[in-house]
Motif scaffolding. Structure first.
Motif, PDB file in Angstrom:
ATOM      1  N   ALA A 231       0.829  -1.208   0.000  1.00 42.99           N
ATOM      2  CA  ALA A 231       0.000   0.000   0.000  1.00 42.99           C
ATOM      3  C   ALA A 231       0.864   1.258   0.000  1.00 42.99           C
ATOM      4  N   PHE A 232       1.968   1.239   0.725  1.00 43.11           N
ATOM      5  CA  PHE A 232       2.878   2.381   0.787  1.00 43.11           C
ATOM      6  C   PHE A 232       3.487   2.646  -0.591  1.00 43.11           C
TER       7      PHE A 232
ATOM      8  N   ASP B  55       9.462  -0.862   8.992  1.00 43.45           N
ATOM      9  CA  ASP B  55      10.662  -0.439   8.274  1.00 43.45           C
ATOM     10  C   ASP B  55      10.939   1.050   8.433  1.00 43.45           C
ATOM     11  N   ILE B  56      12.193   1.405   8.324  1.00 46.02           N
ATOM     12  CA  ILE B  56      12.608   2.798   8.467  1.00 46.02           C
ATOM     13  C   ILE B  56      12.032   3.701   7.371  1.00 46.02           C
TER      14      ILE B  56
ATOM     15  N   GLU C  97       9.428   8.568   6.850  1.00 41.80           N
ATOM     16  CA  GLU C  97       9.085   9.648   5.911  1.00 41.80           C
ATOM     17  C   GLU C  97       7.726   9.342   5.296  1.00 41.80           C
ATOM     18  N   THR C  98       7.073  10.379   4.806  1.00 42.34           N
ATOM     19  CA  THR C  98       5.738  10.236   4.216  1.00 42.34           C
ATOM     20  C   THR C  98       5.824   9.780   2.767  1.00 42.34           C
ATOM     21  N   PRO C  99       4.728   9.257   2.228  1.00 43.38           N
ATOM     22  CA  PRO C  99       4.708   8.951   0.796  1.00 43.38           C
ATOM     23  C   PRO C  99       5.000  10.189  -0.055  1.00 43.38           C
TER      24      PRO C  99
ATOM     25  N   ALA D  86       7.843  10.302  -2.842  1.00 42.81           N
ATOM     26  CA  ALA D  86       7.526  10.590  -4.253  1.00 42.81           C
ATOM     27  C   ALA D  86       8.445  11.683  -4.779  1.00 42.81           C
ATOM     28  N   GLU D  87       8.595  12.764  -4.030  1.00 38.06           N
ATOM     29  CA  GLU D  87       9.470  13.861  -4.463  1.00 38.06           C
ATOM     30  C   GLU D  87      10.932  13.407  -4.529  1.00 38.06           C
TER      31      GLU D  87
END
Length: 141
Positions: free
Chosen positions: A74-75, A120-121, A125-127, A131-132
Protein backbone atom coordinates in the motif's frame (compact mmCIF):
# COMPACT_ATOMS: atom_id res chain seq x y z
CA UNK A 1 25.54 -9.03 14.06
CA UNK A 2 22.88 -10.04 11.55
CA UNK A 3 23.93 -10.23 7.91
CA UNK A 4 22.02 -8.77 4.96
CA UNK A 5 19.99 -11.94 4.41
CA UNK A 6 17.75 -10.97 7.34
CA UNK A 7 14.95 -8.40 7.28
CA UNK A 8 13.84 -6.55 10.40
CA UNK A 9 10.11 -6.97 10.99
CA UNK A 10 10.00 -4.91 14.18
CA UNK A 11 8.71 -5.45 17.71
CA UNK A 12 6.16 -8.07 18.79
CA UNK A 13 3.03 -6.37 17.36
CA UNK A 14 4.67 -6.16 13.93
CA UNK A 15 5.80 -9.78 14.14
CA UNK A 16 2.29 -10.89 15.09
CA UNK A 17 0.79 -8.97 12.12
CA UNK A 18 3.44 -10.46 9.81
CA UNK A 19 2.78 -14.01 11.02
CA UNK A 20 -0.99 -13.61 10.52
CA UNK A 21 -0.54 -12.17 7.04
CA UNK A 22 1.82 -14.93 5.95
CA UNK A 23 -0.14 -17.69 7.73
CA UNK A 24 2.92 -18.67 9.76
CA UNK A 25 3.79 -19.44 13.37
CA UNK A 26 6.94 -18.72 15.34
CA UNK A 27 7.51 -22.45 15.75
CA UNK A 28 7.08 -22.98 12.02
CA UNK A 29 9.76 -20.41 11.25
CA UNK A 30 12.32 -22.19 13.42
CA UNK A 31 15.82 -20.89 12.73
CA UNK A 32 14.45 -18.42 10.14
CA UNK A 33 13.38 -16.13 13.01
CA UNK A 34 15.77 -14.19 15.23
CA UNK A 35 15.63 -11.41 17.76
CA UNK A 36 18.03 -8.65 18.66
CA UNK A 37 17.87 -6.01 21.36
CA UNK A 38 16.21 -2.85 20.07
CA UNK A 39 13.99 -0.64 22.19
CA UNK A 40 10.83 0.68 20.53
CA UNK A 41 7.52 2.20 21.55
CA UNK A 42 4.09 1.57 20.06
CA UNK A 43 1.01 3.26 21.49
CA UNK A 44 2.81 3.95 24.78
CA UNK A 45 4.01 0.37 25.22
CA UNK A 46 7.74 -0.39 25.31
CA UNK A 47 9.31 -3.34 23.51
CA UNK A 48 12.92 -4.43 24.07
CA UNK A 49 13.38 -6.82 21.14
CA UNK A 50 13.18 -6.52 17.39
CA UNK A 51 12.30 -9.59 15.34
CA UNK A 52 14.04 -10.49 12.11
CA UNK A 53 13.03 -13.02 9.48
CA UNK A 54 15.28 -14.67 6.96
CA UNK A 55 14.84 -13.36 3.42
CA UNK A 56 13.80 -16.84 2.28
CA UNK A 57 10.53 -16.37 4.20
CA UNK A 58 9.56 -13.16 2.39
CA UNK A 59 7.60 -12.92 -0.84
CA UNK A 60 7.00 -9.84 -2.98
CA UNK A 61 3.60 -8.19 -2.92
CA UNK A 62 1.99 -6.98 -6.13
CA UNK A 63 4.18 -5.17 -8.62
CA UNK A 64 6.86 -4.31 -6.06
CA UNK A 65 9.54 -6.93 -5.34
CA UNK A 66 10.64 -4.84 -2.34
CA UNK A 67 7.20 -4.92 -0.65
CA UNK A 68 7.34 -7.72 1.89
CA UNK A 69 3.84 -7.27 3.29
CA UNK A 70 0.52 -5.63 2.41
CA UNK A 71 1.39 -2.49 4.38
CA UNK A 72 4.51 -2.06 2.24
CA UNK A 73 2.49 -2.73 -0.92
CA UNK A 74 0.00 0.00 0.00
CA UNK A 75 2.88 2.38 0.79
CA UNK A 76 4.57 1.75 -2.59
CA UNK A 77 1.23 2.12 -4.41
CA UNK A 78 0.58 5.44 -2.68
CA UNK A 79 4.01 6.70 -3.73
CA UNK A 80 3.42 5.61 -7.33
CA UNK A 81 -0.02 7.26 -7.31
CA UNK A 82 1.57 10.52 -6.14
CA UNK A 83 4.21 10.33 -8.86
CA UNK A 84 1.43 9.97 -11.42
CA UNK A 85 -0.80 12.72 -10.04
CA UNK A 86 1.84 15.28 -9.09
CA UNK A 87 4.54 14.73 -11.68
CA UNK A 88 2.54 13.62 -14.74
CA UNK A 89 4.14 10.20 -15.01
CA UNK A 90 2.47 7.16 -16.47
CA UNK A 91 1.52 4.43 -14.02
CA UNK A 92 4.03 1.99 -15.53
CA UNK A 93 6.84 4.54 -15.25
CA UNK A 94 5.88 5.36 -11.67
CA UNK A 95 5.94 1.68 -10.66
CA UNK A 96 9.27 1.25 -12.44
CA UNK A 97 10.88 4.18 -10.66
CA UNK A 98 9.64 3.05 -7.23
CA UNK A 99 11.15 -0.35 -8.01
CA UNK A 100 14.37 1.32 -9.16
CA UNK A 101 14.58 3.00 -5.75
CA UNK A 102 14.23 -0.14 -3.61
CA UNK A 103 14.02 -3.31 -5.68
CA UNK A 104 16.70 -3.18 -8.36
CA UNK A 105 20.04 -4.55 -7.26
CA UNK A 106 23.50 -3.98 -8.64
CA UNK A 107 24.97 -6.95 -10.54
CA UNK A 108 25.90 -9.67 -8.09
CA UNK A 109 23.81 -8.26 -5.24
CA UNK A 110 20.57 -9.63 -3.81
CA UNK A 111 17.25 -8.71 -5.36
CA UNK A 112 15.23 -7.02 -4.13
CA UNK A 113 17.95 -4.74 -2.80
CA UNK A 114 15.73 -3.74 0.14
CA UNK A 115 12.80 -5.49 1.79
CA UNK A 116 10.16 -3.14 3.16
CA UNK A 117 8.39 -5.09 5.88
CA UNK A 118 7.01 -4.54 9.37
CA UNK A 119 8.03 -1.23 10.90
CA UNK A 120 10.66 -0.44 8.27
CA UNK A 121 12.61 2.80 8.47
CA UNK A 122 11.09 4.02 5.18
CA UNK A 123 7.94 4.80 7.18
CA UNK A 124 9.84 7.54 9.00
CA UNK A 125 9.08 9.65 5.91
CA UNK A 126 5.74 10.24 4.22
CA UNK A 127 4.71 8.95 0.80
CA UNK A 128 4.80 12.60 -0.35
CA UNK A 129 8.44 12.87 0.73
CA UNK A 130 9.36 9.63 -1.05
CA UNK A 131 7.53 10.59 -4.25
CA UNK A 132 9.47 13.86 -4.46
CA UNK A 133 12.75 12.20 -3.47
CA UNK A 134 12.35 9.44 -6.05
CA UNK A 135 11.36 11.82 -8.85
CA UNK A 136 14.35 14.04 -8.08
CA UNK A 137 16.75 11.10 -7.88
CA UNK A 138 15.58 9.11 -10.91
CA UNK A 139 14.38 10.21 -14.30
CA UNK A 140 10.66 9.62 -14.63
CA UNK A 141 8.65 9.70 -17.83
Amino acid sequence: MVDSSWAAVGPRPDLDRFLREYGLTEAGLGDRLRTRPARSWIDGETFDDEYLVHDSVLRPQGEYPCAGDTQALAFCEEIADLIVSRYGSTRDAAVAVVNRQWSEAEPGERSPRVWIVGSDIVYHETPEYWAEFIVNRHSVS
